[in-house]
Write an enzyme that holds these catalytic residues in place. Structure first.
Site, mmCIF file in Angstrom:
data_model
loop_
_atom_site.group_PDB
_atom_site.id
_atom_site.type_symbol
_atom_site.label_atom_id
_atom_site.label_comp_id
_atom_site.label_asym_id
_atom_site.label_seq_id
_atom_site.Cartn_x
_atom_site.Cartn_y
_atom_site.Cartn_z
ATOM 1 N N ALA A 1 -11.845 1.635 0.027
ATOM 2 C CA ALA A 1 -11.120 2.427 1.031
ATOM 3 C C ALA A 1 -10.448 3.554 0.262
ATOM 4 O O ALA A 1 -9.337 3.393 -0.268
ATOM 5 C CB ALA A 1 -10.105 1.555 1.740
ATOM 6 N N GLY B 1 -1.392 5.300 -0.130
ATOM 7 C CA GLY B 1 -2.407 4.258 -0.342
ATOM 8 C C GLY B 1 -2.813 3.635 0.973
ATOM 9 O O GLY B 1 -2.569 4.207 2.038
ATOM 10 N N ASN B 2 -3.456 2.495 0.928
ATOM 11 C CA ASN B 2 -3.839 1.792 2.161
ATOM 12 C C ASN B 2 -3.843 0.282 1.899
ATOM 13 O O ASN B 2 -3.559 -0.168 0.789
ATOM 14 C CB ASN B 2 -5.185 2.296 2.685
ATOM 15 C CG ASN B 2 -6.284 2.092 1.670
ATOM 16 O OD1 ASN B 2 -6.630 0.959 1.338
ATOM 17 N ND2 ASN B 2 -6.827 3.195 1.132
ATOM 18 N N HIS B 3 -4.195 -0.473 2.919
ATOM 19 C CA HIS B 3 -4.039 -1.933 2.853
ATOM 20 C C HIS B 3 -5.215 -2.673 2.202
ATOM 21 O O HIS B 3 -5.250 -3.892 2.234
ATOM 22 C CB HIS B 3 -3.852 -2.501 4.267
ATOM 23 C CG HIS B 3 -2.634 -1.981 4.948
ATOM 24 N ND1 HIS B 3 -1.376 -2.311 4.525
ATOM 25 C CD2 HIS B 3 -2.477 -1.140 6.001
ATOM 26 C CE1 HIS B 3 -0.485 -1.704 5.295
ATOM 27 N NE2 HIS B 3 -1.127 -0.984 6.198
ATOM 28 N N SER B 4 -6.191 -1.973 1.665
ATOM 29 C CA SER B 4 -7.352 -2.690 1.107
ATOM 30 C C SER B 4 -6.920 -3.586 -0.054
ATOM 31 O O SER B 4 -6.182 -3.170 -0.942
ATOM 32 C CB SER B 4 -8.401 -1.680 0.627
ATOM 33 O OG SER B 4 -9.387 -2.341 -0.107
#
Ligand code: PMT
Length: 398
Positions: free
Chosen positions: A273, A205-208
């Protein structure tokens, strides 16, 4: 302003005398005005003056021996709240959520946009504490009407005068005019991250956080557009009745939801994102730790933006995003071309206060005719207003 419900919160400054004229102007413009006052304000202008002008009772206290006033109801009633004059004390109180008077209680309950017209002496206005409080309030999405320059109550000359009532009215008028410019339009917004499962307990995943996209969905809806928000895993939600939220987890699901509705859309804003890669195989059971290294083979996810760019017909408008860490302008321009966007919003992690998770962002918009527009660091709510302003202006030319 016709029919708009305005909460006018008056606090304790000599500029409080201008509240009487502001009330008159708002009423003349067709608004309904409910005045709130702090106790300090009543020393500068009488509640009787403001209740006579507004033709409504003025509220000065949350509760007294006789009754209790519903600050929550007032907060929900209004289309806009304007704190004018806003003293240094009130700015500090509201920036920190201290809720010990009627104005603060209503401010904390208000769901409507809130405007501040500060008024104070030069040194107080310049003090780092006041500057920090103003920035904090701006980062919550509040609007500030610039102070004027001139003679101050102290006899000094400088910045700190409250904006004139005519200027305040113009600000509110402009705000409400913008509100209706997208009525009848349909908009798709993608927001948040995607999670690509590795096994039942892990994902890529990512930090969005979804803040940027949710703010854009809210702003489009506030201006009358019917919005479909395709939102990856995020704690946030959009509360506007014109926003329908489709919650998804993976890039594949986001792709499916976005492509399913795109043909009926006038606008698409792709702020999500999206993971570019996902594990080729998702393990059905938790992968156990072993002594050796673990390799996971990744495959490309569907590119939602590229798919929509290919589907785009005349009259449809796509605004894409580019989150970069280096070669920002070149990378963003490449994406603008490749994905067939009408413009691209560039944000770089090299800019302090920009990007993931924060309440602020700093953007540059790149247009197809090679022009670009740079914006200051602002709250994501204010950035959303800038982006939607650009979309609305571009739609007029389509
Ligand atoms: O959510 P926040 O915490 O508020 O953070 C906001 C944000 C940083 C996520 C947002 O401002 C932002 O920049 N979003 C796009 C991030 C991104 O993934 O950019 P990109 O350069 O990798 O992608 C370019 C464009 O293609 C984007 O419009 C993206 O949504 C889209 N894309 C990318 C890959 C993919 N498979 N499908 C896509 O649609």
């Amino acid at each position: 302003m016709q029919g708009k419900k305005i909460l006018l919160a008056v606090t304790g400054s000599i500029a409080a005398y201008k509240a009487a004229y502001l009330t008159r102007l708002l009423l003349k413009a067709g608004a309904e005005v409910q005045v709130l006052m702090t106790e300090a304000a009543t020393a500068f202008i009488s509640p009787l003056t403001l209740s006579t002008l507004s033709k409504k009772r003025v509220f000065t206290q949350v509760s007294s021996e006789q009754e209790w006033n519903s600050h929550v109801e007032l907060g929900l009633w209004a289309d806009a709240m304007i704190v004018a004059p806003a003293t240094a004390n009130t700015l500090a109180r509201l920036a920190h959520g201290i809720c010990d008077n009627m104005v603060a209680a209503v401010y904390l309950s208000a769901r409507c946009p809130v405007f501040f017209a500060p008024a104070m002496d030069l040194e107080m206005w310049r003090h780092p504490t006041t500057c920090t409080n103003v920035e904090k309030l701006k980062s919550f999405g509040n609007h500030f009407i610039p102070v004027g320059f001139g003679e101050l109550a102290s006899g000094l000359t400088g910045e700190g005068r409250m904006a004139e009532p005519e200027e305040i009215l113009t600000c509110l008028d402009h705000f409400f005019q913008k509100e209706i410019d997208l009525t009848g339009k349909k908009a798709l917004v993608t927001a948040g991250p995607t999670y690509e499962p590795i096994d039942p307990v892990r994902f890529i995943g990512n930090h969005s956080s979804g803040k940027m996209g949710v703010a854009i969905a809210g702003e489009l809806a506030r201006r009358g557009a019917q919005v479909t928000l395709v939102l990856g895993p995020s704690r946030l939600s959009a509360v506007h009745p014109l926003v329908t939220t489709v919650r998804v987890t993976t890039a594949e699901q986001m792709h499916k939801a976005a492509t399913a509705c795109f043909s009926s859309m006038d606008i698409a804003v792709l702020a999500a994102a999206v993971a570019d890669y996902r594990p080729t195989i998702t393990a059905s059971e938790k992968i156990k730790k072993s002594e050796t290294a673990l390799s996971i083979t990744l495959e490309k996810t569907p590119d939602i933006a590229a798919t929509l760019g290919k589907m785009k017909k005349a009259g449809q408008f796509i605004a894409g995003f580019a989150l970069e860490t280096n070669d920002e302008l070149k990378n963003a321009r490449d994406k603008l071309e490749k994905k067939n966007f009408d413009f691209i919003v560039l944000n770089s992690l090299r800019d302090k206060g920009a990007g993931f998770h924060l309440d602020t962002n700093k953007i540059t918009i790149l247009f197809r005719d090679n022009k670009r527009k740079d914006f200051e660091l602002k709250s994501k709510l204010a950035v959303a207003v800038d982006i939607v302003d650009e979309i609305a202006a571009a739609l007029k030319k389509l």
